[in-house]
Design an enzyme around this catalytic site. Sequence first.
Site, short mmCIF file in Angstrom:
data_model
loop_
_atom_site.label_atom_id
_atom_site.label_comp_id
_atom_site.label_asym_id
_atom_site.label_seq_id
_atom_site.Cartn_x
_atom_site.Cartn_y
_atom_site.Cartn_z
N LYS A 183 0.81 -1.21 0.00
CA LYS A 183 0.00 0.00 0.00
C LYS A 183 0.85 1.27 0.00
O LYS A 183 0.40 2.32 -0.41
CB LYS A 183 -0.97 -0.02 1.18
CG LYS A 183 -2.00 -1.13 1.01
CD LYS A 183 -3.12 -1.08 2.02
CE LYS A 183 -4.22 -2.05 1.66
NZ LYS A 183 -3.82 -3.47 1.87
C1 LIG Z 1 -4.47 -4.55 1.30
C2 LIG Z 1 -3.68 -5.82 1.20
C3 LIG Z 1 -4.03 -6.85 0.32
C4 LIG Z 1 -5.28 -6.79 -0.54
O1 LIG Z 1 -5.17 -5.85 -1.57
P1 LIG Z 1 -6.49 -5.33 -2.36
O2 LIG Z 1 -6.04 -4.21 -3.18
O3 LIG Z 1 -7.45 -4.92 -1.26
O4 LIG Z 1 -7.02 -6.49 -3.14
C5 LIG Z 1 -3.20 -7.96 0.23
N1 LIG Z 1 -2.10 -8.07 1.00
C6 LIG Z 1 -1.74 -7.12 1.89
C7 LIG Z 1 -0.54 -7.32 2.72
C8 LIG Z 1 -2.51 -5.95 2.01
O5 LIG Z 1 -2.14 -5.00 2.89
#
Ligand SMILES: *Cc1c(COP(=O)(O)O)cnc(C)c1O
Length: 467
Positions: free
Chosen positions: A109
């Site tokens: 993220k």
């Molecule tokens: C947010 C997240 C996901 C999922 O990603 P999306 O974009 O919501 O599908 C997967 N792995 C981790 C570690 C995350 O923080």
Amino acid sequence: MNYVSTRGEAPDLNFEDVLLTGLARDGGLYVPQSAPALSTDGLAGLDYAGLAAAVLAPFVDDAMPRGDLERLTRDTYGVFDHAAIAPLKQIGPNDWLMELFHGPTLAFKDFALQALGRLFDHALKRRGERVTILGATSGDTGSAAIEGCRGRDAVDIFILFPKGRVSDVQRRQMTTVEDANVHAIAVDGDFDDCQALVKAAFGDLAFRDRMNLSAVNSINWARVAAQVVYYVHGVMALGAGRRPVAFSVPSGNFGNVFAGHIARRMGLPVDRLVVGANVNDILHRFFETGAYRRQGVVPTMSPSMDIQVASNFERLLYEITGRDGIRVRAMMDSLRQSGGFEIPPAALAQVQAGFASARIDEEETLAEMRRMHAETGEVLDPHTAVGTAAARKARAAGDVPAETPLISLATAHPAKFPDAVERAVGFRPALPERLGDLMERPERAADLPNDLAALQKFIGERARIAA
Ligand SMILES: *Cc1c(COP(=O)(O)O)cnc(C)c1O
């Protein structure tokens, strides 16, 4: 570049307005009017920040001069602690891991939220405005949003988390940030209570306007756009932009893997996108059957994928319906009122040509972490393991042929989920050096009851816009 709402009833906006608006006024999500074509000529030889500027330029369009954008991406990815930003590691004959956890909060993220904080600041300074960002988190998003916004002049950020229900590392990543514009709030309640409070605060239009409330949640188009970059990076690295490359993506809100789909729509040779789900498998069931039906959420070792419905999925629906906002609205109404909807077989076949999926339960996740450690020496976090296990299943099912390179996205550093890693491989992974003292740093968080008036009073007293 104009952006349109997936429900067809909100005004078209430019990039900057979409960035600052988040959710469209008609309840829909903004998408570009058309996917801009991206030629791979000229991308070879660019470093990650240069690639990011090239990929983002058509989305940003005239909202920012190219020089500013170049500076912004350089600044954004300059805070990552690996020279390659998103390094690739070979884990099999034609299988790769792309590590997306070298940003400040150790999860993918950061790729989008580090850029988003800077994009917000740039746009707001230009306009001479300020915003108050308000969000709820069950873990990873809150800390990544805080890191992206800390110390920014035009932004105050308030993040609610359920008291006692996030991991120590996750909480500390929010509560040990010293910047005065950051406010971590422990709410007496669960994640749904936090989210309901945020919704209620946004629903109080007078308050919303007075504080100039804004959100940085995963439906913000700028986040999707920033995530397109590492798919392009993978395609360039393994196929020189000519050979198709497949990806496997551990998925929750469908934001990450949807960015891969956009890369494909821009003309990049992206082969199958494999959607990895944990037991909260609404996406997997959809890709198998064409029926999208909500169920209760079961807590798992991969909490960032514990979702009931995938918020970004509406963007795919908009495409599936041939960009028919009326039908998208009807489907979303049906989801709310009767718990689901179905797409016709022909539409499903089309979707299945682009996506494969797999459901990985808790035992399979642990087994995958164990196996990967034994076979390659790699220690995976449980989210990443869902993705690599899904990749394995997709190979076995013939969804991705042996000659096609397959990149699994490593979405979090294993040290973020030490308990699950210990269960699988018997030891706790160390935090990277620069976070080594995280567990000793002083914490600062407000304790608030599950009460809208208390939250509004708290924000009203601290947001600089109110001063
Ligand atoms: C947010 C997240 C996901 C999922 O990603 P999306 O974009 O919501 O599908 C997967 N792995 C981790 C570690 C995350 O923080």
